[in-house]
Motif scaffolding. Structure first.
Motif, PDB file in Angstrom:
ATOM      1  N   ALA A 132      -3.986   9.515  10.709  1.00  0.00           N
ATOM      2  CA  ALA A 132      -3.577   9.399  12.112  1.00  0.00           C
ATOM      3  C   ALA A 132      -2.694   8.172  12.317  1.00  0.00           C
ATOM      4  O   ALA A 132      -1.706   8.214  13.074  1.00  0.00           O
ATOM      5  CB  ALA A 132      -4.807   9.326  13.008  1.00  0.00           C
ATOM      6  N   THR A 133      -3.038   7.078  11.636  1.00  0.00           N
ATOM      7  CA  THR A 133      -2.226   5.857  11.732  1.00  0.00           C
ATOM      8  C   THR A 133      -0.845   6.082  11.143  1.00  0.00           C
ATOM      9  O   THR A 133       0.175   5.678  11.727  1.00  0.00           O
ATOM     10  CB  THR A 133      -2.925   4.698  10.988  1.00  0.00           C
ATOM     11  OG1 THR A 133      -4.170   4.421  11.631  1.00  0.00           O
ATOM     12  CG2 THR A 133      -2.065   3.444  10.993  1.00  0.00           C
ATOM     13  N   ILE A 134      -0.791   6.751   9.987  1.00  0.00           N
ATOM     14  CA  ILE A 134       0.504   7.037   9.357  1.00  0.00           C
ATOM     15  C   ILE A 134       1.339   7.941  10.270  1.00  0.00           C
ATOM     16  O   ILE A 134       2.548   7.728  10.440  1.00  0.00           O
ATOM     17  CB  ILE A 134       0.312   7.700   7.981  1.00  0.00           C
ATOM     18  CG1 ILE A 134      -0.468   6.769   7.047  1.00  0.00           C
ATOM     19  CG2 ILE A 134       1.663   8.059   7.356  1.00  0.00           C
ATOM     20  CD1 ILE A 134      -0.867   7.404   5.724  1.00  0.00           C
ATOM     21  N   ALA A 135       0.681   8.933  10.861  1.00  0.00           N
ATOM     22  CA  ALA A 135       1.387   9.851  11.761  1.00  0.00           C
ATOM     23  C   ALA A 135       1.976   9.105  12.954  1.00  0.00           C
ATOM     24  O   ALA A 135       3.116   9.377  13.380  1.00  0.00           O
ATOM     25  CB  ALA A 135       0.430  10.941  12.240  1.00  0.00           C
ATOM     26  N   TRP A 170       2.121  10.663   2.201  1.00  0.00           N
ATOM     27  CA  TRP A 170       1.057  10.119   3.049  1.00  0.00           C
ATOM     28  C   TRP A 170      -0.184   9.783   2.216  1.00  0.00           C
ATOM     29  O   TRP A 170      -0.852   8.791   2.466  1.00  0.00           O
ATOM     30  CB  TRP A 170       0.714  11.111   4.152  1.00  0.00           C
ATOM     31  CG  TRP A 170       1.745  11.176   5.237  1.00  0.00           C
ATOM     32  CD1 TRP A 170       3.057  10.822   5.157  1.00  0.00           C
ATOM     33  CD2 TRP A 170       1.536  11.624   6.582  1.00  0.00           C
ATOM     34  NE1 TRP A 170       3.682  11.029   6.342  1.00  0.00           N
ATOM     35  CE2 TRP A 170       2.788  11.523   7.241  1.00  0.00           C
ATOM     36  CE3 TRP A 170       0.438  12.116   7.273  1.00  0.00           C
ATOM     37  CZ2 TRP A 170       2.943  11.896   8.580  1.00  0.00           C
ATOM     38  CZ3 TRP A 170       0.595  12.485   8.601  1.00  0.00           C
ATOM     39  CH2 TRP A 170       1.838  12.369   9.258  1.00  0.00           C
ATOM     40  N   THR A 171      -0.462  10.605   1.219  1.00  0.00           N
ATOM     41  CA  THR A 171      -1.626  10.354   0.362  1.00  0.00           C
ATOM     42  C   THR A 171      -1.445   9.058  -0.414  1.00  0.00           C
ATOM     43  O   THR A 171      -2.392   8.261  -0.548  1.00  0.00           O
ATOM     44  CB  THR A 171      -1.836  11.523  -0.618  1.00  0.00           C
ATOM     45  OG1 THR A 171      -2.092  12.716   0.131  1.00  0.00           O
ATOM     46  CG2 THR A 171      -3.021  11.257  -1.538  1.00  0.00           C
ATOM     47  N   ALA A 220       5.556   1.590   7.400  1.00  0.00           N
ATOM     48  CA  ALA A 220       6.894   2.066   7.778  1.00  0.00           C
ATOM     49  C   ALA A 220       7.856   1.951   6.601  1.00  0.00           C
ATOM     50  O   ALA A 220       8.680   2.849   6.359  1.00  0.00           O
ATOM     51  CB  ALA A 220       7.412   1.265   8.974  1.00  0.00           C
ATOM     52  N   SER A 221       7.733   0.838   5.853  1.00  0.00           N
ATOM     53  CA  SER A 221       8.597   0.639   4.693  1.00  0.00           C
ATOM     54  C   SER A 221       8.314   1.687   3.612  1.00  0.00           C
ATOM     55  O   SER A 221       9.237   2.226   2.988  1.00  0.00           O
ATOM     56  CB  SER A 221       8.380  -0.769   4.130  1.00  0.00           C
ATOM     57  OG  SER A 221       9.135  -0.970   2.949  1.00  0.00           O
ATOM     58  N   MET A 222       7.032   2.002   3.387  1.00  0.00           N
ATOM     59  CA  MET A 222       6.662   3.021   2.401  1.00  0.00           C
ATOM     60  C   MET A 222       7.194   4.394   2.801  1.00  0.00           C
ATOM     61  O   MET A 222       7.646   5.174   1.955  1.00  0.00           O
ATOM     62  CB  MET A 222       5.143   3.068   2.238  1.00  0.00           C
ATOM     63  CG  MET A 222       4.531   1.829   1.611  1.00  0.00           C
ATOM     64  SD  MET A 222       2.721   1.955   1.496  1.00  0.00           S
ATOM     65  CE  MET A 222       2.263   0.227   1.444  1.00  0.00           C
ATOM     66  N   LEU A 223       7.121   4.679   4.102  1.00  0.00           N
ATOM     67  CA  LEU A 223       7.660   5.959   4.590  1.00  0.00           C
ATOM     68  C   LEU A 223       9.164   6.030   4.359  1.00  0.00           C
ATOM     69  O   LEU A 223       9.692   7.077   3.950  1.00  0.00           O
ATOM     70  CB  LEU A 223       7.347   6.125   6.081  1.00  0.00           C
ATOM     71  CG  LEU A 223       5.892   6.431   6.449  1.00  0.00           C
ATOM     72  CD1 LEU A 223       5.677   6.278   7.943  1.00  0.00           C
ATOM     73  CD2 LEU A 223       5.508   7.843   5.998  1.00  0.00           C
ATOM     74  N   ASP A 224       9.855   4.915   4.584  1.00  0.00           N
ATOM     75  CA  ASP A 224      11.308   4.873   4.372  1.00  0.00           C
ATOM     76  C   ASP A 224      11.657   5.115   2.909  1.00  0.00           C
ATOM     77  O   ASP A 224      12.706   5.689   2.598  1.00  0.00           O
ATOM     78  CB  ASP A 224      11.866   3.507   4.805  1.00  0.00           C
ATOM     79  CG  ASP A 224      11.901   3.350   6.319  1.00  0.00           C
ATOM     80  OD1 ASP A 224      11.862   4.392   7.020  1.00  0.00           O
ATOM     81  OD2 ASP A 224      11.968   2.202   6.796  1.00  0.00           O
ATOM     82  N   LYS A 225      10.751   4.694   2.012  1.00  0.00           N
ATOM     83  CA  LYS A 225      11.003   4.859   0.576  1.00  0.00           C
ATOM     84  C   LYS A 225      10.623   6.250   0.081  1.00  0.00           C
ATOM     85  O   LYS A 225      10.769   6.555  -1.103  1.00  0.00           O
ATOM     86  CB  LYS A 225      10.227   3.800  -0.204  1.00  0.00           C
ATOM     87  CG  LYS A 225      10.742   2.380   0.024  1.00  0.00           C
ATOM     88  CD  LYS A 225       9.878   1.364  -0.696  1.00  0.00           C
ATOM     89  CE  LYS A 225      10.360  -0.060  -0.431  1.00  0.00           C
ATOM     90  NZ  LYS A 225       9.485  -1.083  -1.038  1.00  0.00           N
ATOM     91  N   GLY A 226      10.102   7.084   0.987  1.00  0.00           N
ATOM     92  CA  GLY A 226       9.770   8.455   0.615  1.00  0.00           C
ATOM     93  C   GLY A 226       8.408   8.643  -0.007  1.00  0.00           C
ATOM     94  O   GLY A 226       8.129   9.703  -0.595  1.00  0.00           O
ATOM     95  N   MET A 227       7.535   7.644   0.109  1.00  0.00           N
ATOM     96  CA  MET A 227       6.181   7.795  -0.437  1.00  0.00           C
ATOM     97  C   MET A 227       5.408   8.827   0.370  1.00  0.00           C
ATOM     98  O   MET A 227       5.603   8.967   1.585  1.00  0.00           O
ATOM     99  CB  MET A 227       5.445   6.450  -0.411  1.00  0.00           C
ATOM    100  CG  MET A 227       6.001   5.428  -1.390  1.00  0.00           C
ATOM    101  SD  MET A 227       5.152   3.809  -1.293  1.00  0.00           S
ATOM    102  CE  MET A 227       3.496   4.254  -1.822  1.00  0.00           C
ATOM    103  N   ALA A 281      -2.816   3.265  -0.970  1.00  0.00           N
ATOM    104  CA  ALA A 281      -2.333   1.889  -1.068  1.00  0.00           C
ATOM    105  C   ALA A 281      -2.867   0.991   0.043  1.00  0.00           C
ATOM    106  O   ALA A 281      -3.099  -0.201  -0.168  1.00  0.00           O
ATOM    107  CB  ALA A 281      -0.808   1.869  -1.048  1.00  0.00           C
ATOM    108  N   THR A 282      -3.072   1.564   1.232  1.00  0.00           N
ATOM    109  CA  THR A 282      -3.430   0.740   2.400  1.00  0.00           C
ATOM    110  C   THR A 282      -4.835   0.973   2.927  1.00  0.00           C
ATOM    111  O   THR A 282      -5.376   0.123   3.640  1.00  0.00           O
ATOM    112  CB  THR A 282      -2.455   1.000   3.558  1.00  0.00           C
ATOM    113  OG1 THR A 282      -2.594   2.367   4.007  1.00  0.00           O
ATOM    114  CG2 THR A 282      -1.012   0.751   3.130  1.00  0.00           C
ATOM    115  N   GLY A 283      -5.407   2.138   2.621  1.00  0.00           N
ATOM    116  CA  GLY A 283      -6.731   2.456   3.139  1.00  0.00           C
ATOM    117  C   GLY A 283      -6.734   2.891   4.588  1.00  0.00           C
ATOM    118  O   GLY A 283      -7.797   3.021   5.201  1.00  0.00           O
ATOM    119  N   CYS A 284      -5.545   3.131   5.153  1.00  0.00           N
ATOM    120  CA  CYS A 284      -5.473   3.530   6.563  1.00  0.00           C
ATOM    121  C   CYS A 284      -5.691   5.035   6.705  1.00  0.00           C
ATOM    122  O   CYS A 284      -5.688   5.777   5.723  1.00  0.00           O
ATOM    123  CB  CYS A 284      -4.129   3.129   7.163  1.00  0.00           C
ATOM    124  SG  CYS A 284      -2.748   4.087   6.517  1.00  0.00           S
TER     125      CYS A 284
END
Length: 203
Positions: A193-196, A181-182, A172-179, A187-190
């Motif tokens: 679908a999890t990111i979505a 999905w790739t 969630a923090s990475m999404l807030d920073k504008g990173m 970075a996380t190996g997830c």
């Protein structure tokens, strides 16, 4: 001989590096040095594995592909296993697995062409057998999990897989920073679908 070692675990919660010392010891006993490591957390039931195919792209004829067990290389369906074997054969790789003693001859220079062909044939047959056993084990475990979930749902006790709260907060923090999905996947190996799911929750 250029030795390329492949290490795999199915999830980010598992340690893909677990067998590194065993592979190093096996190579050292034969006077070999592992020159390149390829490590990933991906299911062996998937043919699309970035590090495995990076290894194949990097490989040259005669290189050794060293794994702890055949199931680290494949829990694939029969069709996908055949595709992977074609990729390996097209690069003339020697596949050596610690759980397959018939493959150990491939870690040394064979004395003559006849012996080399005999061991290659036996090794290929044994690898096919172990790959089939690995796939059956994968299917059996999935079936048992599904049966257990069905029984738990019928009993009203099924709670699903516990959420990885710390990881998901990081996503969630990475999404807030504008990173992208790739970038988050790397970075996380997830999964995407999890990111979505997390992106939708934050929307």
């Amino acid at each position: 001989m250029f030795v390329r070692a492949y290490l795999r675990a199915s999830t980010t919660e598992q340690d893909a590096q677990r067998a590194r010392a065993q592979l190093d010891a096996f190579a050292a006993e034969r006077g070999l040095t592992i020159a390149a490591w390829y490590v990933e957390n991906e299911s062996g039931s998937k043919l699309a594995r970035p590090e495995l195919f990076r290894l194949l792209e990097d490989a040259h004829p005669g290189d050794m592909l060293l794994v702890e067990q055949v199931d680290r290389l494949s829990r694939l369906t029969a069709g996908d296993w055949e595709k992977l074997k074609v990729e390996i054969a097209s690069r003339a790789l020697r596949v050596v697995a610690l759980d397959l003693p018939t493959s150990w001859m491939m870690a040394t220079k064979t004395p003559d062409e006849f012996t080399s062909r005999m061991f290659a044939s036996i090794n290929a047959m044994m690898m096919d057998m172990l790959a089939a056993v690995a796939r059956k084990d994968y299917d059996d475990r999935r079936r048992r999990v599904a049966e257990g979930q069905t029984k738990a749902k019928e009993a009203g006790t099924y709670k699903g897989r516990p959420e990885n709260v710390i990881r998901n907060a990081g996503i969630a923090s990475m999404l807030d920073k504008g990173m992208s999905w790739t970038q988050i996947q790397d970075a996380t190996g997830c999964s995407r679908a999890t990111i979505a799911k997390i992106a939708k929750r934050a929307a």
